[in-house]
Design a protein around this motif. Sequence first.
Motif, mmCIF file in Angstrom:
data_model
loop_
_atom_site.group_PDB
_atom_site.id
_atom_site.type_symbol
_atom_site.label_atom_id
_atom_site.label_comp_id
_atom_site.label_asym_id
_atom_site.label_seq_id
_atom_site.Cartn_x
_atom_site.Cartn_y
_atom_site.Cartn_z
ATOM 1 N N ILE A 14 -1.851 11.002 -15.123
ATOM 2 C CA ILE A 14 -2.679 11.496 -14.200
ATOM 3 C C ILE A 14 -2.660 10.557 -12.817
ATOM 4 N N LEU A 15 -2.574 9.439 -13.132
ATOM 5 C CA LEU A 15 -2.430 8.492 -11.804
ATOM 6 C C LEU A 15 -1.225 8.857 -11.047
ATOM 7 N N LYS A 16 0.028 9.013 -11.647
ATOM 8 C CA LYS A 16 1.308 9.367 -11.100
ATOM 9 C C LYS A 16 1.254 10.544 -10.383
ATOM 10 N N GLU A 17 0.291 11.718 -11.005
ATOM 11 C CA GLU A 17 0.238 13.097 -10.526
ATOM 12 C C GLU A 17 -0.572 12.969 -9.109
ATOM 13 N N CYS A 18 -1.853 12.114 -9.207
ATOM 14 C CA CYS A 18 -2.619 11.784 -8.112
ATOM 15 C C CYS A 18 -1.798 11.404 -6.951
ATOM 16 N N GLN A 19 -0.809 10.158 -7.455
ATOM 17 C CA GLN A 19 -0.018 9.566 -6.244
ATOM 18 C C GLN A 19 0.873 10.582 -5.562
ATOM 19 N N LYS A 20 1.261 11.719 -6.316
ATOM 20 C CA LYS A 20 2.555 12.586 -5.669
ATOM 21 C C LYS A 20 1.810 13.757 -5.021
ATOM 22 N N LYS A 21 0.343 13.920 -5.047
ATOM 23 C CA LYS A 21 -0.120 15.007 -4.370
ATOM 24 C C LYS A 21 0.031 14.952 -2.855
ATOM 25 N N VAL A 38 -3.049 1.273 -4.555
ATOM 26 C CA VAL A 38 -4.564 1.987 -4.568
ATOM 27 C C VAL A 38 -5.395 0.850 -4.153
ATOM 28 N N VAL A 39 -6.273 1.277 -3.094
ATOM 29 C CA VAL A 39 -7.376 0.504 -2.622
ATOM 30 C C VAL A 39 -8.409 1.239 -3.508
ATOM 31 N N LEU A 40 -9.090 0.279 -4.519
ATOM 32 C CA LEU A 40 -10.084 0.912 -5.515
ATOM 33 C C LEU A 40 -11.363 1.106 -4.631
ATOM 34 N N ASN A 41 -11.678 0.336 -3.732
ATOM 35 C CA ASN A 41 -13.018 0.403 -3.110
ATOM 36 C C ASN A 41 -13.227 1.664 -2.498
ATOM 37 N N ASP A 72 -11.772 4.440 -16.241
ATOM 38 C CA ASP A 72 -12.598 4.819 -15.115
ATOM 39 C C ASP A 72 -11.919 4.690 -13.762
ATOM 40 N N GLU A 73 -11.102 3.740 -13.407
ATOM 41 C CA GLU A 73 -10.476 3.635 -12.256
ATOM 42 C C GLU A 73 -9.757 4.790 -11.890
ATOM 43 N N ILE A 74 -9.021 5.348 -13.065
ATOM 44 C CA ILE A 74 -8.110 6.684 -12.696
ATOM 45 C C ILE A 74 -8.920 7.764 -12.403
ATOM 46 N N LYS A 75 -10.089 8.046 -13.141
ATOM 47 C CA LYS A 75 -10.819 9.054 -12.723
ATOM 48 C C LYS A 75 -11.310 9.110 -11.410
ATOM 49 N N ALA A 76 -11.705 7.709 -10.918
ATOM 50 C CA ALA A 76 -12.209 7.609 -9.380
ATOM 51 C C ALA A 76 -11.176 7.918 -8.694
ATOM 52 N N VAL A 77 -9.998 7.567 -8.671
ATOM 53 C CA VAL A 77 -8.792 7.954 -7.769
ATOM 54 C C VAL A 77 -8.600 9.384 -7.912
ATOM 55 N N ASP A 78 -8.650 9.940 -9.100
ATOM 56 C CA ASP A 78 -8.262 11.448 -9.214
ATOM 57 C C ASP A 78 -9.435 12.250 -8.452
ATOM 58 N N GLY A 80 -11.180 11.123 -5.779
ATOM 59 C CA GLY A 80 -11.108 10.529 -4.526
ATOM 60 C C GLY A 80 -9.618 11.054 -3.593
ATOM 61 N N GLY A 81 -9.105 10.159 -3.324
ATOM 62 C CA GLY A 81 -7.559 10.437 -2.619
ATOM 63 C C GLY A 81 -8.035 10.460 -1.284
ATOM 64 N N ASN A 82 -6.784 10.348 -0.493
ATOM 65 C CA ASN A 82 -6.618 10.099 0.904
ATOM 66 C C ASN A 82 -7.405 11.177 1.374
ATOM 67 N N ASP A 83 -7.168 12.507 1.143
ATOM 68 C CA ASP A 83 -7.928 13.616 2.053
ATOM 69 C C ASP A 83 -9.498 13.215 1.953
ATOM 70 N N LYS A 84 -9.971 13.193 0.752
ATOM 71 C CA LYS A 84 -11.408 12.900 0.844
ATOM 72 C C LYS A 84 -11.875 11.959 1.548
ATOM 73 N N ALA A 85 -11.112 10.685 1.377
ATOM 74 C CA ALA A 85 -11.380 9.414 2.200
ATOM 75 C C ALA A 85 -11.369 9.792 3.734
ATOM 76 N N GLN A 86 -10.199 10.324 4.244
ATOM 77 C CA GLN A 86 -10.163 10.889 5.744
ATOM 78 C C GLN A 86 -11.196 11.557 6.092
ATOM 79 N N LYS A 87 -12.036 12.477 5.275
ATOM 80 C CA LYS A 87 -13.126 13.096 5.727
ATOM 81 C C LYS A 87 -14.220 12.230 5.849
ATOM 82 N N MET A 88 -14.311 11.201 5.251
ATOM 83 C CA MET A 88 -15.529 10.091 5.272
ATOM 84 C C MET A 88 -15.154 9.155 6.516
ATOM 85 N N TRP A 89 -14.136 8.418 6.324
ATOM 86 C CA TRP A 89 -13.692 7.054 7.191
ATOM 87 C C TRP A 89 -13.180 7.615 8.415
#
Length: 163
Positions: A14-21, A38-41, A72-78, A80-89
């Motif tokens: 699942i983590l690798k799939e997230c990375q490939k999005k 991955v920046v877990l924060n 839990d970290e993998i669930k959070a990354v799944d 989250g991701g760059n797109d969601k973070a882009q919309k916030m940060w």
Amino acid sequence: MAQTKKMEEKWQRILKECQKKPENKSCFDCMGRGNQYVVLNFNTFVCTACSGIHREMQHKIKSVGMSTFTTDEIKAVDAGGNDKAQKMWMAKYDARDGAVPAEGETEKLRAFLKRKYQEKRWYSETPGATPAVQPVSAVLGSEAPKLVVGACSSAAAIGLWRV
């Protein structure tokens, strides 16, 4: 024991799939090609250079290929991701703020990431929320001053100032 190993492999997949999005294929901070950390924060994928700057800022970093992630970290990354973070940060980011520094511009990146994460320069807790545009009368009411646009002779203007 075999069941635990299968679960670990599942979550690692699942983590690798997230990375490939597509939205996670480049670095969230400099848009460079690397995304092996991955920046877990913030649950974002970043390159080696940006991961080092994040470490300087005391953010929690893990390597996708070399670290062990908790479920839990993998669930959070799944989630989250760059797109969601882009919309916030970067919600309030505007081209007039200047270009995002490139991958090799370490000092510029350091300053940019400080503005981005420590000062929260472009951050929005409610991404995409923009104030509604309203007519002046809706804001000021029926007593809004009238704007008169037109030519004015200098004699008439001077007459206005005579007491």
